[in-house]
Structure formats: structure tokens, C-alpha cells
Scaffold this motif. Structure first.
Motif, PDB file in Angstrom:
ATOM      1  N   GLY A 143      12.892  15.769  21.191  1.00  0.00           N
ATOM      2  CA  GLY A 143      13.148  14.456  20.816  1.00  0.00           C
ATOM      3  C   GLY A 143      14.244  14.384  20.148  1.00  0.00           C
ATOM      4  O   GLY A 143      14.698  13.046  20.062  1.00  0.00           O
ATOM      5  N   GLN A 144      15.231  15.149  19.883  1.00  0.00           N
ATOM      6  CA  GLN A 144      16.581  15.086  19.395  1.00  0.00           C
ATOM      7  C   GLN A 144      17.540  16.113  19.879  1.00  0.00           C
ATOM      8  O   GLN A 144      17.055  17.040  20.291  1.00  0.00           O
ATOM      9  N   VAL A 145      18.925  15.925  19.814  1.00  0.00           N
ATOM     10  CA  VAL A 145      19.885  16.883  20.243  1.00  0.00           C
ATOM     11  C   VAL A 145      20.419  17.445  19.045  1.00  0.00           C
ATOM     12  O   VAL A 145      21.167  16.846  18.361  1.00  0.00           O
ATOM     13  N   ARG A 146      20.193  18.782  18.607  1.00  0.00           N
ATOM     14  CA  ARG A 146      20.562  19.244  17.354  1.00  0.00           C
ATOM     15  C   ARG A 146      20.324  20.674  17.494  1.00  0.00           C
ATOM     16  O   ARG A 146      19.385  21.057  18.170  1.00  0.00           O
ATOM     17  N   VAL A 147      21.024  21.491  16.604  1.00  0.00           N
ATOM     18  CA  VAL A 147      20.985  22.922  16.903  1.00  0.00           C
ATOM     19  C   VAL A 147      19.440  23.346  16.444  1.00  0.00           C
ATOM     20  O   VAL A 147      18.827  22.959  15.470  1.00  0.00           O
ATOM     21  N   GLY A 148      18.998  24.215  17.277  1.00  0.00           N
ATOM     22  CA  GLY A 148      17.695  24.613  17.057  1.00  0.00           C
ATOM     23  C   GLY A 148      16.467  23.815  17.731  1.00  0.00           C
ATOM     24  O   GLY A 148      15.493  24.566  18.128  1.00  0.00           O
ATOM     25  N   MET A 149      16.874  22.884  18.320  1.00  0.00           N
ATOM     26  CA  MET A 149      15.757  22.099  19.135  1.00  0.00           C
ATOM     27  C   MET A 149      15.665  22.713  20.422  1.00  0.00           C
ATOM     28  O   MET A 149      16.867  23.595  21.023  1.00  0.00           O
ATOM     29  N   ASP A 150      14.747  22.384  21.411  1.00  0.00           N
ATOM     30  CA  ASP A 150      14.703  22.713  22.739  1.00  0.00           C
ATOM     31  C   ASP A 150      15.779  22.095  23.661  1.00  0.00           C
ATOM     32  O   ASP A 150      16.055  20.882  23.287  1.00  0.00           O
ATOM     33  N   ALA A 151      16.319  22.882  24.265  1.00  0.00           N
ATOM     34  CA  ALA A 151      17.301  22.332  25.162  1.00  0.00           C
ATOM     35  C   ALA A 151      16.822  21.422  26.504  1.00  0.00           C
ATOM     36  O   ALA A 151      16.786  21.770  27.640  1.00  0.00           O
ATOM     37  N   ASP A 152      16.116  20.395  25.996  1.00  0.00           N
ATOM     38  CA  ASP A 152      15.566  19.427  26.850  1.00  0.00           C
ATOM     39  C   ASP A 152      16.583  18.125  26.726  1.00  0.00           C
ATOM     40  O   ASP A 152      16.468  17.464  25.736  1.00  0.00           O
ATOM     41  N   LEU A 153      17.038  17.694  27.969  1.00  0.00           N
ATOM     42  CA  LEU A 153      18.042  16.554  28.089  1.00  0.00           C
ATOM     43  C   LEU A 153      17.877  15.857  29.358  1.00  0.00           C
ATOM     44  O   LEU A 153      17.409  16.307  30.284  1.00  0.00           O
ATOM     45  N   ALA A 154      18.284  14.658  29.262  1.00  0.00           N
ATOM     46  CA  ALA A 154      18.466  13.810  30.344  1.00  0.00           C
ATOM     47  C   ALA A 154      19.794  13.313  30.430  1.00  0.00           C
ATOM     48  O   ALA A 154      20.436  12.776  29.480  1.00  0.00           O
ATOM     49  N   ILE A 155      20.666  13.458  31.568  1.00  0.00           N
ATOM     50  CA  ILE A 155      21.954  13.299  31.987  1.00  0.00           C
ATOM     51  C   ILE A 155      22.081  11.997  32.756  1.00  0.00           C
ATOM     52  O   ILE A 155      21.422  12.016  33.877  1.00  0.00           O
ATOM     53  N   TRP A 156      22.544  10.815  32.394  1.00  0.00           N
ATOM     54  CA  TRP A 156      22.830   9.334  33.040  1.00  0.00           C
ATOM     55  C   TRP A 156      24.061   8.990  33.443  1.00  0.00           C
ATOM     56  O   TRP A 156      25.002   9.437  32.579  1.00  0.00           O
ATOM     57  N   GLN A 157      24.128   8.472  34.622  1.00  0.00           N
ATOM     58  CA  GLN A 157      25.371   7.787  34.905  1.00  0.00           C
ATOM     59  C   GLN A 157      25.515   6.453  34.395  1.00  0.00           C
ATOM     60  O   GLN A 157      25.120   5.490  35.010  1.00  0.00           O
ATOM     61  N   LEU A 158      25.561   6.543  32.912  1.00  0.00           N
ATOM     62  CA  LEU A 158      25.467   5.120  32.313  1.00  0.00           C
ATOM     63  C   LEU A 158      26.530   5.015  31.322  1.00  0.00           C
ATOM     64  O   LEU A 158      27.076   5.893  30.893  1.00  0.00           O
ATOM     65  N   GLU A 159      27.239   3.795  30.819  1.00  0.00           N
ATOM     66  CA  GLU A 159      28.068   3.908  29.885  1.00  0.00           C
ATOM     67  C   GLU A 159      27.483   3.740  28.272  1.00  0.00           C
ATOM     68  O   GLU A 159      28.151   4.124  27.500  1.00  0.00           O
ATOM     69  N   HIS A 160      26.431   3.168  28.125  1.00  0.00           N
ATOM     70  CA  HIS A 160      25.725   2.685  26.788  1.00  0.00           C
ATOM     71  C   HIS A 160      24.366   2.992  26.903  1.00  0.00           C
ATOM     72  O   HIS A 160      23.444   2.629  27.969  1.00  0.00           O
ATOM     73  N   PRO A 161      23.841   3.286  25.813  1.00  0.00           N
ATOM     74  CA  PRO A 161      22.286   3.579  25.814  1.00  0.00           C
ATOM     75  C   PRO A 161      21.316   2.340  25.924  1.00  0.00           C
ATOM     76  O   PRO A 161      20.128   2.508  26.449  1.00  0.00           O
ATOM     77  N   ALA A 162      21.968   1.289  25.859  1.00  0.00           N
ATOM     78  CA  ALA A 162      21.069  -0.173  25.908  1.00  0.00           C
ATOM     79  C   ALA A 162      20.901  -0.122  27.554  1.00  0.00           C
ATOM     80  O   ALA A 162      19.683  -0.995  27.636  1.00  0.00           O
ATOM     81  N   GLU A 163      21.504   0.448  28.237  1.00  0.00           N
ATOM     82  CA  GLU A 163      21.396   0.262  29.693  1.00  0.00           C
ATOM     83  C   GLU A 163      19.840   0.832  30.089  1.00  0.00           C
ATOM     84  O   GLU A 163      19.370   0.467  31.063  1.00  0.00           O
ATOM     85  N   LEU A 164      19.660   1.833  29.207  1.00  0.00           N
ATOM     86  CA  LEU A 164      18.225   2.543  29.743  1.00  0.00           C
ATOM     87  C   LEU A 164      16.994   1.408  29.510  1.00  0.00           C
ATOM     88  O   LEU A 164      16.061   1.670  30.476  1.00  0.00           O
ATOM     89  N   SER A 165      17.190   0.521  28.587  1.00  0.00           N
ATOM     90  CA  SER A 165      16.026  -0.319  28.582  1.00  0.00           C
ATOM     91  C   SER A 165      16.297  -1.809  29.120  1.00  0.00           C
ATOM     92  O   SER A 165      15.386  -2.666  29.345  1.00  0.00           O
ATOM     93  N   TYR A 166      17.555  -1.893  29.690  1.00  0.00           N
ATOM     94  CA  TYR A 166      18.207  -3.148  30.253  1.00  0.00           C
ATOM     95  C   TYR A 166      17.774  -3.440  31.634  1.00  0.00           C
ATOM     96  O   TYR A 166      17.510  -4.350  32.096  1.00  0.00           O
ATOM     97  N   ARG A 167      17.757  -2.146  32.398  1.00  0.00           N
ATOM     98  CA  ARG A 167      17.393  -2.490  34.101  1.00  0.00           C
ATOM     99  C   ARG A 167      16.269  -1.458  34.436  1.00  0.00           C
ATOM    100  O   ARG A 167      16.332  -0.595  33.708  1.00  0.00           O
ATOM    101  N   ILE A 168      15.848  -1.738  35.491  1.00  0.00           N
ATOM    102  CA  ILE A 168      14.679  -1.074  36.107  1.00  0.00           C
ATOM    103  C   ILE A 168      15.035  -0.829  37.487  1.00  0.00           C
ATOM    104  O   ILE A 168      15.381  -1.672  38.548  1.00  0.00           O
ATOM    105  N   GLY A 169      14.787   0.492  38.200  1.00  0.00           N
ATOM    106  CA  GLY A 169      14.649   0.800  39.392  1.00  0.00           C
ATOM    107  C   GLY A 169      16.151   1.295  39.816  1.00  0.00           C
ATOM    108  O   GLY A 169      16.064   1.773  41.067  1.00  0.00           O
ATOM    109  N   VAL A 170      17.236   1.221  39.084  1.00  0.00           N
ATOM    110  CA  VAL A 170      18.330   1.604  39.755  1.00  0.00           C
ATOM    111  C   VAL A 170      18.430   3.070  39.329  1.00  0.00           C
ATOM    112  O   VAL A 170      18.102   3.588  38.130  1.00  0.00           O
ATOM    113  N   PRO A 171      18.926   3.909  40.361  1.00  0.00           N
ATOM    114  CA  PRO A 171      18.648   5.479  40.140  1.00  0.00           C
ATOM    115  C   PRO A 171      19.854   6.069  39.333  1.00  0.00           C
ATOM    116  O   PRO A 171      20.714   6.602  39.860  1.00  0.00           O
TER     117      PRO A 171
END
Length: 421
Positions: free
Chosen positions: A378-406
């Protein structure tokens, strides 16, 4: 380091005493930190044995001669998305009930007439493990497209020892896939099965004395959940299930305060529940109990939306009490057949008035807490599992802003890359 990710804009989701502070190496430039996103530009992540071993800036990382450097080309990187409440495994569908509700028939009426959960129970009992696996994996693809790397899966559509175990075995089989992590939850106290009509206490005896011991012995579940509601089970019955779960070393969770205020959230929190979920009818006493016992409030906006509910969860009271709020899909055939975590984030913002930052915390660090996994995911810091999501986005607000765009480029699970189509 086994692998190094460079040239990325990182959203750590780490807690900070000041919005611009992040528990990473020094001299990392940040932007937009007034809203707490902690966006770190030109960041580098090092991965060793599936764990995050370095988080810092490009001028701090020694990349000379490293064999596996991946240039993320200024992509936005977040922790892997966590869906902390789903009913992914079932057979059949309930589109007919959707139509009935649109014609004005209440959910409680449908359930009491043999529809609702029991309709899915009948179909799920008739399905094989292979059938249930194939159906669930297909549904899971929708969640993966929204960056999900960890998912919780509940039983609860079997309601017999044999069928509950069947569902939990399917959940474990899904967890063996290399690109997803699964936590499994026993939800035998989901509804009263037809064999126990008017004998709810006898069914609770069966859960406590027969189902929980076998599930615990075979290590088929990480937690036990209950449906504490006027069409589910009473507080006293739920308490018996909780105590049996605790006795067998299992975590506890609750479906509480969805349709009425039964006080189930207070009960669950007092016994150490990691989360209580739905909570539309949660009162101030319940909020205080969550704060006191460190229990996460999990919001399920998909069910709220799909059932056209009007009773809103007490968001402002939860904020004021500093109760962590998780967000989950509640994916299920009757009240939230929506396999999209970004839609859940959007609904949490538009319906419940969460901020985009709160919604992102709700599907990362707070969702991890809801599963009792806050120390590893649930966080990105040393010692955490390397579980990440990589997005073609400029700002994290876009994650909740639009729906259906890949927008998803790739998911990283324990340091391994799984690229989006």
C-alpha cells in the motif's frame, strides 16, 4: 538490486507530518505536495528479491553497469491498487433482480422471496471448482486493468462446509497465479441457508463448531467475515462467530450498518476487526469505536450506487476522528457487479465527496490496513513488497477523474512486470 526503475514520477502514499515530507532519501524534488500526494519527480526505485530496496532520486542511484534498468519515461507510478472487499467467486447472475429493483421492488423484499444471496448460492453450489475458477479469473481481468495487484476474495455463496471450502479452494488457486495476490475470507455467516430455515442459532453452531475449525486447519482463509444486519445475523450470533474465528487464529471483519444501525461496527471493532464495511448507517458511537480500536472504515460506493441508496456514510465524522477510509469494489452479482476500481474511486469522490487524494489512499495504504497488510503493501518505501502500478498519466487526480480510458501501462507484482495490453 535485481531491477531498477528510473525516470518516473512517484506517488509514495507514505504518511507525512507535513504534506511535503516523504520518508525517502534526501534531496528529492517534489511538486503538488500541498495536497499530500507526495509526487516525486525523476525518481528511482530499486527492487531486490521482490521487495523495494531503494527509493530516491536519479543522482543518488548508482546505475553504472546495472544489467536490468527500466526507463519509465516519466510515467506516474503508484503503489499497486488493492481491492479489499470482493465476492469474486460465484456462478449465475442476477440481472433479473436488477430489473425488479428498477421497477420498485426493495432489495430486502427480493431477498426474503428467495432471491438475493440465496439465488447465487443455488447456482454456486451446482458449479464445479473449475467452473468457478474460470468465471472468477475472467472477472478479475477488469480489476487488473485498473492496476489491482492485491485482491480480497470472500466465500459466502456456499453456506455448507463442502461448498464454502470449494469456494475458498478456488480463491487459493487464483492466488497461485503469478500476477495477482489474494487474501481469502470465510463468509459462511452471509445468509441463512434454506436447510436451516428458522434455525439461525443452529447454523451459527455449525459455522463455529464445524466450518471454522476445518477452514483454519487447512489454512484456507486469512479472516472471517459476518453479515451483521436485520436480514443477516444478530450481534449475538456474529459475536459467537468472531470469538470462534479469534480462537482459531483468524482475523475478523464485518459487513455492518449497511441497511440499519445494529451496532455491529462497535462489536467488530471492540473484538479487533481490521475493518468494517458498508457503514452507511454508522453513528457517532460507531465512529468513536473505530477510532479507539484502530479499525478501518471500508466504503463500498458501488453497492450504494447500484442500489440507489440515499443514506450516506458519515464521511465528515470519520475524517474528524481520523479513521482511515478504504474503498473497495464489493464486486458481487447482486448489488455491485462492477469490476473497476477507478470507477469506485470516482464514485467515492462524486457521491461521498472524498477528495482524489483520499480516494487514492483508500485503494492503497488504507486498503492494505483493512486487510491487516499495512506493514507490507500500500506504500512505496524501502522494505515494502514491490507491488506497483505504472500509469500514462501526469497527475494522480486523473485516477479518480476519468473512467474507461486505458491509462495503465504495467503492473508490478513482487518485482515482476506484467504489461497492459
Amino acid at each position: 538490486m535485481d531491477r531498477v526503475l528510473t525516470n518516473l514520477n512517484l506517488v509514495t502514499m507514505q504518511p507525512a507530518t507535513h504534506p511535503c515530507e516523504a520518508d525517502t532519501h534526501a534531496s528529492i524534488s517534489t511538486n503538488d505536495c500541498s495536497n499530500g500526494y507526495q509526487v516525486i519527480e525523476n525518481a528511482v526505485i530499486g527492487i531486490t528479491n521482490g521487495k523495494i530496496s531503494f527509493v530516491g532520486s536519479s543522482d543518488q542511484a548508482d546505475l553504472h553497469g546495472h544489467p536490468d534498468v527500466i526507463d519509465c519515461q516519466q510515467a506516474l507510478v503508484t503503489p499497486g491498487i488493492i481491492d479489499c472487499h470482493t465476492h469474486l467467486i460465484f456462478a449465475g447472475n442476477r440481472a433479473n433482480e436488477f430489473e425488479q429493483r428498477l421497477q420498485g421492488v426493495p432489495y430486502e423484499t427480493i431477498a426474503k422471496a428467495g432471491g438475493g444471496i440465496l439465488a447465487t448460492v443455488k447456482a454456486t453450489r451446482a458449479a464445479s471448482e473449475d467452473d468457478l475458477f474460470e468465471l472468477a479469473v475472467e472477472r478479475l481481468e477488469g480489476l487488473k486493468r485498473d492496476g489491482v495487484t492485491t485482491i480480497e476474495i470472500k466465500s459466502g455463496y456456499g453456506l455448507t462446509l463442502e461448498d464454502e471450502i470449494k469456494m475458498l479452494r478456488v480463491a487459493k488457486a487464483i492466488g497461485c497465479l503469478e500476477d495477482i495476490k489474494v487474501t481469502s475470507t470465510l463468509l459462511a455467516a452471509h445468509a441463512l441457508p434454506p436447510e436451516y430455515k428458522d434455525r439461525a442459532d443452529d447454523y451459527i453452531d455449525h459455522i463455529c463448531n464445524d466450518i471454522i475449525p476445518v477452514v483454519a486447519a487447512e489454512k484456507l482463509a486469512d479472516a472471517v467475515d459476518v453479515f451483521c444486519e436485520n436480514i443477516g445475523f444478530s450481534n449475538q450470533q456474529c459475536e459467537r462467530v468472531y470469538l470462534a474465528a479469534i480462537e482459531h487464529g483468524l482475523k475478523i471483519k464485518g459487513h455492518t450498518e449497511q441497511l440499519s444501525n445494529q451496532g455491529g461496527s462497535q462489536l467488530a471493532a471492540s473484538l479487533g476487526a481490521t475493518s468494517v464495511d458498508h457503514i452507511e448507517y454508522l453513528d457517532d458511537s460507531g465512529v468513536n469505536a473505530l477510532h479507539q480500536h484502530g479499525t478501518v472504515a471500508t466504503l463500498l460506493p458501488g453497492a450504494f450506487y447500484f442500489l440507489r441508496e440515499t443514506q450516506f456514510p458519515p464521511i465528515e465524522a470519520l475524517r474528524n476522528a481520523k479513521v482511515p477510509m478504504a474503498i473497495a469494489s464489493d464486486f458481487n452479482p447482486g448489488t455491485s457487479p462492477i469490476a473497476s476500481m477507478r470507477m469506485m474511486m470516482n464514485l467515492a469522490c462524486t457521491l461521498f465527496r472524498l477528495t482524489p487524494e483520499e480516494s487514492l489512499r483508500g485503494v492503497t495504504c488504507h486498503a492494505a490496513q483493512a486487510l491487516g497488510l499495512g506493514e507490507t503493501r500500500g506504500q512505496v518505501r524501502v522494505g515494502m513488497d514491490a507491488d506497483l502500478a505504472i500509469w500514462q498519466l501526469e497527475h494522480p487526480a486523473e485516477l479518480s477523474y476519468r473512467i474507461g480510458v486505458p491509462d495503465l501501462l504495467a503492473r508490478v507484482v513482487d518485482g515482476e512486470f506484467f504489461y497492459a495490453d
